[in-house]
Design an enzyme around this catalytic site. Structure first.
Site, mmCIF file in Angstrom:
data_model
loop_
_atom_site.group_PDB
_atom_site.id
_atom_site.type_symbol
_atom_site.label_atom_id
_atom_site.label_comp_id
_atom_site.label_asym_id
_atom_site.label_seq_id
_atom_site.Cartn_x
_atom_site.Cartn_y
_atom_site.Cartn_z
ATOM 1 N N LYS A 192 0.842 -1.218 0.000
ATOM 2 C CA LYS A 192 0.000 0.000 0.000
ATOM 3 C C LYS A 192 0.868 1.256 0.000
ATOM 4 C CE LYS A 192 0.664 1.078 4.510
ATOM 5 N NZ LYS A 192 1.194 2.310 5.057
ATOM 6 N N THR A 249 -3.622 5.371 4.039
ATOM 7 C CA THR A 249 -2.297 5.879 3.656
ATOM 8 C C THR A 249 -2.383 6.810 2.449
ATOM 9 O OG1 THR A 249 -1.522 3.704 4.377
ATOM 10 C CG2 THR A 249 0.115 5.171 3.504
HETATM 11 O O1 LIG Z 1 1.259 2.365 7.776
HETATM 12 C C1 LIG Z 1 0.838 3.434 8.105
HETATM 13 C C2 LIG Z 1 -0.584 3.640 8.454
HETATM 14 O O2 LIG Z 1 -1.296 2.444 8.508
HETATM 15 C C3 LIG Z 1 1.744 4.614 8.148
HETATM 16 O O3 LIG Z 1 1.999 5.005 6.857
HETATM 17 P P1 LIG Z 1 3.274 5.902 6.506
HETATM 18 O O4 LIG Z 1 4.492 5.037 6.737
HETATM 19 O O5 LIG Z 1 3.102 6.292 5.073
HETATM 20 O O6 LIG Z 1 3.244 7.078 7.424
#
Ligand SMILES: O=C(CO)COP(=O)(O)O
Ligand SMILES: NC(=O)C1=CN([C@@H]2O[C@H](COP(=O)(O)OP(=O)(O)OC[C@H]3O[C@@H](n4cnc5c(N)ncnc54)[C@H](OP(=O)(O)O)[C@@H]3O)[C@@H](O)[C@H]2O)C=CC1
Length: 344
Positions: A192, A249
């Protein structure tokens, strides 16, 4: 009440320590920077990673790994994917008993193409490893630390271990489900971040919600395509660790992956973006790994391939979007069509 070591004193290790301390566990938060750990112990704040929240007395900072793991049966591994082998190699030098390792990182190792649970099994000998559990789902540290409602999934080959971790973390603000599909959970959580980088790019270019919805749905299609071929359950990708994490995300300003993509879309150079972020942007290395996995399994992953060209072959972001839009026409459900054609 359990004694639990959380290895990695960044945003996520700190937020999960708060959840565990709220559940009355004794939390040993280990980090490799003396100043940060000293500050956590003296001020009860992690100024660099989660400055807004006060940490309870139940959370104690450690820089000595042997001390942190002494008389502990459960370790939560909360360092970036890149650091996992190094930390595990240090862990096995200082323990003499079996650990349940709960990993909460979202990545795939480039070149070896291993998922994190596979790296753990490679690095930790059987006589020191009780079980491996992955805890993953839509969960920004900033919101978890403020005790805002959050749902995640606990997954393991051993259902009992997954349920044990579910019980340790679950509370009024933090709801934990179980899912036996470790492959699907790990692939959804890691990939993701690729799509979040791409969503940040289209936002940075000034494109709108249509583009973002396209990325989320077509992104999910390619994640599920690869994940299913690797052995994941297709249904997992419509769950918390699939579409759930993809939504959070791609749409949140908390996401470092989205923010990095946004700056790329606005024209900044990758090296500058990563240097200024000050926190891990897992999607960059994961794009390389997923690109290699797509080749290995001969799976079409057009968004991943376009992002790979932007990150590693200096392709202009606008050209990457244009080439995605100009791909040869196809059926939205091309994989399903292929499967049913093969059956008839
Ligand atoms: O995994 C995450 C939220 O579920 C955090 O995402 P980021 O690493 O892009 O901040
Ligand atoms: N933040 C979030 O909301 C969420 C994060 N995750 C995942 O959790 C993992 C960790 O992310 P997160 O905490 O956010 O990252 P951060 O960048 O906020 O923190 C990473 C921490 O790991 C430390 N670290 C890096 N390398 C090593 C090493 N070799 N040995 C010991 N410590 C090391 C860093 O130390 P230093 O200060 O020296 O850099 C820092 O304390 C990632 O895989 C991420 O995808 C999953 C869900 C939510």
């Amino acid at each position: 009440m359990e004694r639990i070591a959380v290895l990695g004193a960044g945003s996520w290790g700190t937020a999960l320590s708060i959840v565990l301390a709220d559940n009355h566990h004794e939390v040993r938060l280990w980090g490799h920077r003396k100043e940060l750990i000293q500050q956590i112990n003296e001020t009860h704040r992690n100024q660099k990673y989660l400055p807004e929240v006060e940490l309870s007395d139940a959370i104690k900072g450690y820089t000595d790994l042997a001390e942190a793991l002494n008389s502990v049966n459960i370790a939560v591994l909360a360092v970036p994917t890149k650091a996992i082998r190094e930390v595990l190699q240090d862990v096995i030098k200082v323990i003499d008993h079996k650990l349940i390792i709960v990993h909460v990182s979202k990545g795939i190792e480039p070149d070896s193409l291993l998922r994190i649970s596979e790296i753990i099994k490679e690095e930790v000998p059987e006589n020191l490893l009780q079980d491996v559990v992955v805890l993953s789902g839509p969960s920004h540290a900033e919101e978890v630390s403020l005790r805002q409602p959050t749902t995640v999934t606990s997954s393991s080959d051993n259902l009992e271990a997954a349920e044990h971790i579910q019980d340790l973390f679950m509370n009024q603000h933090f709801r934990v489900y179980t899912n036996p599909d470790v492959i699907g959970v790990e692939i959804g959580g890691a990939l993701k971040n690729i799509i979040a980088l791409a969503a940040g790019i289209t936002d940075g270019l000034g494109y709108g919600d249509n583009a973002k919805a396209a990325l989320i749905t077509r992104g999910l299609a390619e994640i599920a395509r690869l994940g299913s071929i690797m052995g994941g359950n297709p249904l997992t990708f419509s769950g918390l660790t699939g579409i759930g994490d993809l939504i959070v995300t791609c749409t949140s300003v908390h996401s470092r992956n989205w923010r990095a993509g946004n700056l790329l879309g606005k024209g900044q150079k990758l090296e500058d973006v990563l240097e200024n972020m000050g926190m891990v942007v897992e999607g960059v290395r994961t794009t390389k790994a997923a690109y290699q996995l797509a080749q290995k399994y001969d799976v079409k992953m057009p968004i991943t391939e376009a992002l790979y060209d932007v990150l590693f072959n200096d392709k202009e972001v606008k050209d990457a979007v244009d080439s995605l839009m100009a791909r040869v026409k196809t059926h939205e459900m091309e994989d399903l069509v292929n499967i049913s054609e093969n059956r008839s």
